[in-house]
Design a protein around this motif. Structure first.
Motif, short mmCIF file in Angstrom:
data_model
loop_
_atom_site.label_atom_id
_atom_site.label_comp_id
_atom_site.label_asym_id
_atom_site.label_seq_id
_atom_site.Cartn_x
_atom_site.Cartn_y
_atom_site.Cartn_z
N VAL A 299 -6.19 4.64 -4.13
CA VAL A 299 -7.17 5.62 -3.68
C VAL A 299 -8.53 5.33 -4.33
O VAL A 299 -8.61 4.93 -5.49
N TYR B 244 -7.98 5.72 1.40
CA TYR B 244 -6.58 5.45 1.07
C TYR B 244 -6.21 4.05 1.56
O TYR B 244 -6.27 3.75 2.75
N TYR C 95 -3.42 1.21 1.89
CA TYR C 95 -1.96 1.07 1.98
C TYR C 95 -1.61 -0.42 1.94
O TYR C 95 -2.23 -1.23 2.65
N GLU D 255 -1.44 4.29 -6.94
CA GLU D 255 -0.48 5.31 -7.32
C GLU D 255 0.64 4.67 -8.15
O GLU D 255 0.93 3.48 -8.02
N MET E 107 -1.86 12.37 2.15
CA MET E 107 -1.82 10.97 2.60
C MET E 107 -0.93 10.09 1.73
O MET E 107 -0.93 8.88 1.86
N LEU E 108 -0.11 10.71 0.89
CA LEU E 108 0.72 9.97 -0.06
C LEU E 108 2.21 10.14 0.19
O LEU E 108 3.02 9.42 -0.41
N CYS F 166 -6.42 0.57 5.57
CA CYS F 166 -7.21 1.54 4.83
C CYS F 166 -7.70 2.62 5.79
O CYS F 166 -8.00 2.32 6.96
N LYS G 252 -12.15 10.64 0.71
CA LYS G 252 -11.36 9.70 -0.07
C LYS G 252 -10.89 8.56 0.83
O LYS G 252 -10.68 8.74 2.03
N VAL H 91 0.16 3.02 -2.16
CA VAL H 91 -1.17 3.50 -1.82
C VAL H 91 -2.07 3.39 -3.05
O VAL H 91 -1.64 3.62 -4.18
#
Length: 450
Positions: A139, A116, A118, A150, A190-191, A108, A114, A137
């Motif tokens: 969020v 994120y 993973y 996502e 970040m995606l 993370c 934000k 990911v």
């Protein structure tokens, strides 16, 4: 109606936040946990581990890793850890195969307010994403969640063990493993990847490498990773002047498990001017190394920037309060004869351990206990003894200051024995507990001062 709603919300909060209140190893004591990604967000440390469960019929693969969700834990003092509950579940991620039970090691990171998260898993659409693991990911606006996954995993990434590093210039990097270790730049969202995938060179070519974790200190980029040697992993590291290498292998952070736990997986952080290594071992499951538990120990550097090898401890990290339950079975040192450690309940290992004294002079040493400034008047010992016996509690060594003498009565069940404190010493002390007599056996769960 309003009162009922308020009461319901309070109950929900109570259920949602579980206070573990334990600083010793393992630090997570209400469930199996592994692969800890520790992060400092604000004035708290957040730990994002994977969550081992035991496979059952129709739920995971027997005798293998089985994971279906993630929790997050946090602390502002490395003593009192809060379980914030489930943040991501396998069956609530759109792209994950719901019967795969493969929610493996996560990470993370925070960017622009934000968070994120993973995580790797197996996709249900193998035509779109291919076979094997990929990485997705989720969020959130808060480090404790809730996290919203996502709809799709990150395009162009195949593997496990995601790790994210943001350099001082703001560039973010994603690392992952699939026998080798790979890295690529991330876009600011970040995606998505923002460069070609690079196989990171100058790392060991023999054996499995996984679990990359990258950090920077004094201009040096550290690539740290578990490396299989003789079928058991040890933690190693390499150094570079660039986050994508090439790296120079430097040595070992932690040797392989002396008890045969196959895996190790880690993270490294600095918190309040001290560096820490978070890792895992199979403390609660000594005969099955697919059910692991998160640990933490202090880490230090040599003047040239190399890492001093970490020797795993039971004592762990943080300063223990004398006013709370001190689990002396998580000792700093122990006598060679007459003192053993065992589970309190062989049918429920999560009830923790006990210290068994069986010889005159047998002792344990438990370091870094804060006795505060106000005098503590009594000590409480949770003990059991079928023979009776006398314990001495001291500071400044086994022949040091006598704080209390505790006579343990004969009993076949656990009792809380309360006696006066003979001498109070304020501040942080190392604690010693020892048995006075021969032909006696005393079992101790914990001690506490009031």
């Amino acid at each position: 109606m309003k009162k009922q709603k308020t009461h319901w919300l309070l109950q929900l909060v109570f259920i949602f936040f579980t206070f573990l209140g334990i600083a010793q190893n393992p630090i997570i004591r209400n469930q199996y946990s592994a692969d800890p990604s520790a992060r400092v967000f604000g004035d708290r440390v957040y730990v994002y581990p994977s969550h081992d469960i035991l496979a059952t019929e129709g739920k995971g693969r027997k005798d293998w890793f089985c994971m279906e969700d993630y929790h997050v834990f946090s602390s502002d003092n490395l003593i009192d850890w809060t379980d914030h509950g489930i943040i991501v579940q396998q069956n609530k991620v759109p792209w994950v195969k719901t019967d795969s039970y493969s929610m493996w090691a996560p990470d993370c990171i925070e960017r622009n307010g934000k968070y994120y998260f993973y995580f790797p898993s197996i996709p249900k659409d193998t035509i779109a994403y291919g076979k094997g693991f990929t990485i997705g990911v989720a969020v959130s606006d808060k480090p404790s969640g809730p996290f919203i996954p996502e709809s799709n995993p990150i395009k162009g990434v195949k593997g496990i063990d995601p790790n994210v590093f943001i350099d001082k210039d703001g560039q973010a990097y994603l690392y992952w493993s699939s026998r080798d270790i790979f890295g690529a730049k991330l876009k600011k969202n970040m995606l998505e990847l923002d460069s070609e995938v690079k196989t990171l060179g100058n790392l060991p070519t023999k054996g499995l490498k996984e679990g990359p974790y990258v950090f920077e200190r004094n201009g040096i980029y550290y690539m740290t990773y578990p490396h299989v040697e003789n079928k058991i992993e040890r933690l190693e590291y390499a150094m570079s002047d660039n986050p994508l290498g090439p790296f120079k292998v430097m040595g070992t952070i932690m040797d392989k498990s002396p008890t045969g736990c196959w895996t190790n997986h880690h993270s490294i952080i600095e918190f309040k001017n001290q560096w820490y290594l978070f890792y895992h071992h199979n403390d609660y499951s000594p005969t099955f190394d697919k059910a692991r538990s998160v640990r933490a120990d202090s880490l230090s550097f040599n003047p040239d920037g190399t890492i001093t090898k970490v020797i795993p401890t039971l004592r762990g990290i943080g300063v223990s309060s004398a006013a709370k339950e001190i689990q002396i079975d998580r000792y700093s040192k122990i006598s060679e004869k007459g003192t053993t450690i065992a589970f309190v309940d062989a049918l429920d290992n999560f009830k923790g351990w006990k210290t068994v004294f069986s010889k005159s002079g047998a002792w344990v040493q438990y370091n870094t206990v804060d006795f505060g400034e106000k005098p503590l008047k009594t000590v409480v010992v949770k003990a059991l003894s079928t023979s009776g016996g006398t314990l001495e509690i001291r500071t400044k060594g086994i022949n040091g200051n006598l704080i209390a003498e505790v006579k343990i009565p004969v009993s076949t069940s656990w009792q809380d024995i309360k006696v006066p404190v003979i001498m109070f010493k304020e501040g942080i002390q190392n604690l010693y507990v020892l048995l006075k007599e021969n032909n006696k056996q005393v079992e101790v769960d914990w001690i506490s001062f009031k």
